[in-house]
Motif scaffolding. Sequence first.
Motif, PDB file in Angstrom:
ATOM      1  N   LYS A 177      38.672  17.103  44.717  1.00 13.00           N
ATOM      2  CA  LYS A 177      39.763  18.351  44.237  1.00 13.00           C
ATOM      3  C   LYS A 177      39.179  19.290  43.898  1.00 13.00           C
ATOM      4  CE  LYS A 177      43.795  17.780  41.992  1.00 13.00           C
ATOM      5  NZ  LYS A 177      44.876  17.670  40.929  1.00 13.00           N
ATOM      6  N   VAL A 178      39.678  20.357  44.657  1.00 12.00           N
ATOM      7  CA  VAL A 178      38.938  21.807  44.591  1.00 12.00           C
ATOM      8  C   VAL A 178      39.883  22.965  44.121  1.00 12.00           C
ATOM      9  CG1 VAL A 178      37.479  23.485  45.868  1.00 12.00           C
ATOM     10  CG2 VAL A 178      37.257  21.069  46.156  1.00 12.00           C
ATOM     11  N   ALA A 179      39.458  23.944  43.335  1.00 11.94           N
ATOM     12  CA  ALA A 179      40.353  25.206  43.244  1.00 11.94           C
ATOM     13  C   ALA A 179      39.261  26.291  43.685  1.00 11.94           C
ATOM     14  CB  ALA A 179      40.753  25.275  41.808  1.00 11.94           C
ATOM     15  N   LEU A 180      39.972  27.170  44.465  1.00  8.88           N
ATOM     16  CA  LEU A 180      39.100  28.004  45.104  1.00  8.88           C
ATOM     17  C   LEU A 180      39.523  29.514  44.286  1.00  8.88           C
ATOM     18  CD1 LEU A 180      36.967  29.597  47.012  1.00  8.88           C
ATOM     19  CD2 LEU A 180      38.791  29.467  48.864  1.00  8.88           C
ATOM     20  N   CYS A 181      39.056  30.138  43.450  1.00  7.29           N
ATOM     21  CA  CYS A 181      39.492  31.339  42.719  1.00  7.29           C
ATOM     22  C   CYS A 181      38.909  32.466  43.290  1.00  7.29           C
ATOM     23  CB  CYS A 181      39.260  30.814  40.906  1.00  7.29           C
ATOM     24  SG  CYS A 181      40.105  29.577  40.641  1.00  7.29           S
ATOM     25  N   GLU A 182      39.714  33.468  43.617  1.00  2.00           N
ATOM     26  CA  GLU A 182      39.493  34.705  44.191  1.00  2.00           C
ATOM     27  C   GLU A 182      40.296  35.923  43.336  1.00  2.00           C
ATOM     28  OE1 GLU A 182      37.156  36.356  46.068  1.00  2.00           O
ATOM     29  OE2 GLU A 182      38.421  38.190  45.305  1.00  2.00           O
ATOM     30  N   LYS A 183      39.554  36.690  42.872  1.00  2.81           N
ATOM     31  CA  LYS A 183      39.759  37.681  41.889  1.00  2.81           C
ATOM     32  C   LYS A 183      40.866  38.790  42.527  1.00  2.81           C
ATOM     33  CE  LYS A 183      35.706  41.024  42.014  1.00  2.81           C
ATOM     34  NZ  LYS A 183      36.325  41.953  43.282  1.00  2.81           N
ATOM     35  N   GLY A 184      40.439  38.873  43.993  1.00  2.79           N
ATOM     36  CA  GLY A 184      41.279  39.875  44.645  1.00  2.79           C
ATOM     37  C   GLY A 184      42.032  38.953  45.689  1.00  2.79           C
ATOM     38  N   ILE A 231      38.590  29.824  56.820  1.00  2.00           N
ATOM     39  CA  ILE A 231      38.062  28.784  56.282  1.00  2.00           C
ATOM     40  C   ILE A 231      38.737  28.196  55.089  1.00  2.00           C
ATOM     41  CG2 ILE A 231      35.816  28.163  55.312  1.00  2.00           C
ATOM     42  CD1 ILE A 231      34.583  30.057  57.399  1.00  2.00           C
ATOM     43  N   ALA A 232      39.248  29.348  54.259  1.00  2.00           N
ATOM     44  CA  ALA A 232      40.100  29.266  53.226  1.00  2.00           C
ATOM     45  C   ALA A 232      41.390  28.536  53.491  1.00  2.00           C
ATOM     46  CB  ALA A 232      40.595  30.530  52.522  1.00  2.00           C
ATOM     47  N   GLU A 233      41.990  28.796  54.505  1.00  2.08           N
ATOM     48  CA  GLU A 233      43.225  28.021  54.923  1.00  2.08           C
ATOM     49  C   GLU A 233      42.781  26.726  55.184  1.00  2.08           C
ATOM     50  OE1 GLU A 233      46.271  29.114  54.306  1.00  2.08           O
ATOM     51  OE2 GLU A 233      46.464  31.099  54.873  1.00  2.08           O
ATOM     52  N   ALA A 234      41.918  26.451  55.863  1.00  2.00           N
ATOM     53  CA  ALA A 234      41.350  25.053  56.141  1.00  2.00           C
ATOM     54  C   ALA A 234      41.298  24.226  55.006  1.00  2.00           C
ATOM     55  CB  ALA A 234      39.968  25.067  57.152  1.00  2.00           C
ATOM     56  N   ALA A 235      40.443  24.916  54.011  1.00  2.00           N
ATOM     57  CA  ALA A 235      40.179  24.424  52.788  1.00  2.00           C
ATOM     58  C   ALA A 235      41.508  23.946  52.031  1.00  2.00           C
ATOM     59  CB  ALA A 235      39.461  25.197  51.675  1.00  2.00           C
ATOM     60  N   ARG A 236      42.430  24.692  52.049  1.00  2.00           N
ATOM     61  CA  ARG A 236      43.688  24.320  51.642  1.00  2.00           C
ATOM     62  C   ARG A 236      44.543  23.367  52.316  1.00  2.00           C
ATOM     63  NH1 ARG A 236      47.563  29.004  49.708  1.00  2.00           N
ATOM     64  NH2 ARG A 236      47.324  29.867  51.826  1.00  2.00           N
ATOM     65  N   ALA A 237      44.307  23.212  53.627  1.00  2.00           N
ATOM     66  CA  ALA A 237      44.793  22.131  54.396  1.00  2.00           C
ATOM     67  C   ALA A 237      44.424  20.899  54.070  1.00  2.00           C
ATOM     68  CB  ALA A 237      44.816  22.315  55.918  1.00  2.00           C
ATOM     69  N   GLY A 258      43.456  20.075  51.034  1.00  2.00           N
ATOM     70  CA  GLY A 258      44.003  19.743  49.591  1.00  2.00           C
ATOM     71  C   GLY A 258      43.457  20.642  48.897  1.00  2.00           C
ATOM     72  N   ALA A 259      42.692  21.665  49.070  1.00  2.00           N
ATOM     73  CA  ALA A 259      42.221  22.746  47.894  1.00  2.00           C
ATOM     74  C   ALA A 259      43.365  23.544  47.439  1.00  2.00           C
ATOM     75  CB  ALA A 259      41.228  23.549  48.461  1.00  2.00           C
ATOM     76  N   SER A 260      43.429  23.788  46.203  1.00  2.00           N
ATOM     77  CA  SER A 260      44.133  25.119  45.717  1.00  2.00           C
ATOM     78  C   SER A 260      43.464  26.319  46.103  1.00  2.00           C
ATOM     79  CB  SER A 260      44.458  24.669  44.258  1.00  2.00           C
ATOM     80  OG  SER A 260      44.871  23.873  43.662  1.00  2.00           O
ATOM     81  N   VAL A 261      44.327  27.396  46.608  1.00  2.00           N
ATOM     82  CA  VAL A 261      43.347  28.664  47.139  1.00  2.00           C
ATOM     83  C   VAL A 261      44.369  29.555  46.045  1.00  2.00           C
ATOM     84  CG1 VAL A 261      43.133  30.487  48.571  1.00  2.00           C
ATOM     85  CG2 VAL A 261      42.814  28.057  49.327  1.00  2.00           C
ATOM     86  N   LEU A 262      43.584  29.971  45.007  1.00  2.00           N
ATOM     87  CA  LEU A 262      44.052  31.062  44.006  1.00  2.00           C
ATOM     88  C   LEU A 262      43.903  32.512  44.284  1.00  2.00           C
ATOM     89  CD1 LEU A 262      43.667  28.216  41.383  1.00  2.00           C
ATOM     90  CD2 LEU A 262      45.893  28.959  42.338  1.00  2.00           C
ATOM     91  N   THR A 263      44.548  33.363  44.647  1.00  2.00           N
ATOM     92  CA  THR A 263      44.102  34.819  44.846  1.00  2.00           C
ATOM     93  C   THR A 263      44.606  35.692  43.519  1.00  2.00           C
ATOM     94  OG1 THR A 263      46.117  35.220  46.167  1.00  2.00           O
ATOM     95  CG2 THR A 263      44.048  34.601  47.540  1.00  2.00           C
ATOM     96  N   GLU A 264      44.236  36.825  43.324  1.00  2.00           N
ATOM     97  CA  GLU A 264      44.108  37.479  42.144  1.00  2.00           C
ATOM     98  C   GLU A 264      44.190  36.644  40.867  1.00  2.00           C
ATOM     99  OE1 GLU A 264      47.218  40.405  42.125  1.00  2.00           O
ATOM    100  OE2 GLU A 264      46.698  41.085  44.188  1.00  2.00           O
ATOM    101  N   CYS A 265      43.129  35.836  40.895  1.00  2.00           N
ATOM    102  CA  CYS A 265      42.778  34.724  39.758  1.00  2.00           C
ATOM    103  C   CYS A 265      41.440  35.055  39.527  1.00  2.00           C
ATOM    104  CB  CYS A 265      43.408  33.470  40.556  1.00  2.00           C
ATOM    105  SG  CYS A 265      43.252  32.321  39.080  1.00  2.00           S
ATOM    106  N   ALA A 266      41.023  35.941  38.774  1.00  2.00           N
ATOM    107  CA  ALA A 266      39.729  36.111  38.347  1.00  2.00           C
ATOM    108  C   ALA A 266      39.283  34.958  37.477  1.00  2.00           C
ATOM    109  CB  ALA A 266      39.275  37.433  37.654  1.00  2.00           C
ATOM    110  N   VAL A 267      38.001  34.354  37.391  1.00  2.00           N
ATOM    111  CA  VAL A 267      37.498  33.353  36.549  1.00  2.00           C
ATOM    112  C   VAL A 267      36.881  34.281  35.492  1.00  2.00           C
ATOM    113  CG1 VAL A 267      35.995  31.748  36.288  1.00  2.00           C
ATOM    114  CG2 VAL A 267      37.425  31.848  37.935  1.00  2.00           C
TER     115      VAL A 267
END
Length: 443
Positions: free
Chosen positions: A43-50, A169-175, A177-186
């Motif tokens: 289970k993965v969350a990909l967090c991107e600030k922009g 690649i990010a869309e494939a990660a989502r497909a 099962g990963a959560s792809v979170l944009t405007e989500c700074a860690v």
Amino acid sequence: MPGPRVTPVYGDENLPEKVDVVVIGGGIIGASTALELAERGLKVALCEKGGIGQEQSSRNWGWVRISRRDPKEIPLMAETLKLWPELAKRTGRDVGYKQAGIMFAAKTDKDMAKFERWTRHLAPVGLSAEVMKRDAFDTVMGGCEEKVKGGLFTAVDGRAEPQLAAPAIAEAARAAGASVLTECAVRGVETSGGAVSGVITERGPIACDAVVLAGGAWSRLFSGNFGLELPQLKVQNTVLRTSPIEGGPEPAYWNDTFAFRKRADGGYSIADGSTNIAHLTPDSFRLFKTFLPAFLHTIGDVSLRLSERFVIEAVTPRRWDLDEPSPFEYTRVLDPKPDRKLLTRILQDAASRFPIFKGAKILQGWAGLMDVTPDAVPVISGVDGKPGFYIATGFSGHGFGIGPGAGRLMAQLVTGETPMVDPHHFRFSRFSDGSRLVPDDGF
Ligand SMILES: Cc1cc2nc3c(=O)[nH]c(=O)nc-3n(C[C@H](O)[C@H](O)[C@H](O)COP(=O)(O)OP(=O)(O)OC[C@H]3O[C@@H](n4cnc5c(N)ncnc54)[C@H](O)[C@@H]3O)c2cc1C
């Protein structure tokens, strides 16, 4: 002038409460790591600030090359060259990959000899490159009027489209099962008993067992707030794209003043091949000793500049609490301004050597800040004393091409699989274990 138009990736609405791994940074490195981990069932969350791929990963030249790499990176790049041809099928999206070769021009016999010496590094991975004399050079780079002795041509090198790849690649990660979170700074990492237990994002906490920091030019700032000293500086390069050109060269080309690559839209990305700008910032002084050998090694290729970046970085907080906005929330996309005069100079230079560029128009120009380490080799590594914390950063101006392989290697380290190549050269501890830190161009 904003950066190039990147395929938009719309982030997920919901923040997961708990995942196995949080990946920080939605450039090609973070996206590739997330895809590899998700494909392994984590289970993965990909967090991107922009937005996904909006910093270096979409601004680069689009070169996918093994040529002229530091020998330490060659085994990983050789593995990565096996991944690119499969990427469109694997992601279900076009990434613009084409194996069209790359030519590095040699002006002198000394350059020819240096290139010849470099080619020996490919034999152990079963690949080859050719040092071509002028006649053979002309058959590959037809229409070149530059005074060169020849060049280093690597047929297995190629290109891909930077504005397509990280989003695909990010869309494939989502497909997968990963959560792809944009405007989500860690904002930072939480630990329990010394081990990673979660992250705090601007949208709330995510519990996790492992964190991969793939924050590009922001990784030093992030690491510093987590108590880690990551020596990393930023260097600026400028790129333009032209109007479509009929019958231009297929292979990409570099000489010491410009570099170009054919684009899928029929135009060319042409870049400043000689002067990268190193903006003087407070970190330039803090890291002066660590980077001095690298600076001396690249003297002539890097120009120091005092600019507004000194003030921007001087007023950026280096420490913050996780319940307050972090610097990552104030700059969603690092978008340095290109120098317009430089753009004109780049195209003029290219047209003076390749007349086919004479009628070309500059449709857009942009700049990008590359994150560099003192030895110009990335970090793909766990961190001693911080169980569960991993770093994949510092790709030093050549992380796009190696991105899919770097993501695979990072995922292997996180899951404890046998890594496909020896990761020793990429260890974080080399910055503190007395290792000699100087770029090696393999000549
Ligand atoms: C002009 C230029 C030309 C280049 N040419 C080439 C080339 O031809 N071939 C090649 O191989 N390489 C090239 N490179 C280098 C290559 O682009 C980079 O090495 C590569 O894109 C790095 O990918 P990354 O994912 O590490 O970083 P980035 O693409 O910069 O991604 C990092 C991401 O992390 C995000 N982030 C940072 N901190 C946080 C946080 N706290 N929370 C959430 N998100 C965060 C950022 O917003 C960013 O999107 C070039 C670079 C430039 C600038």
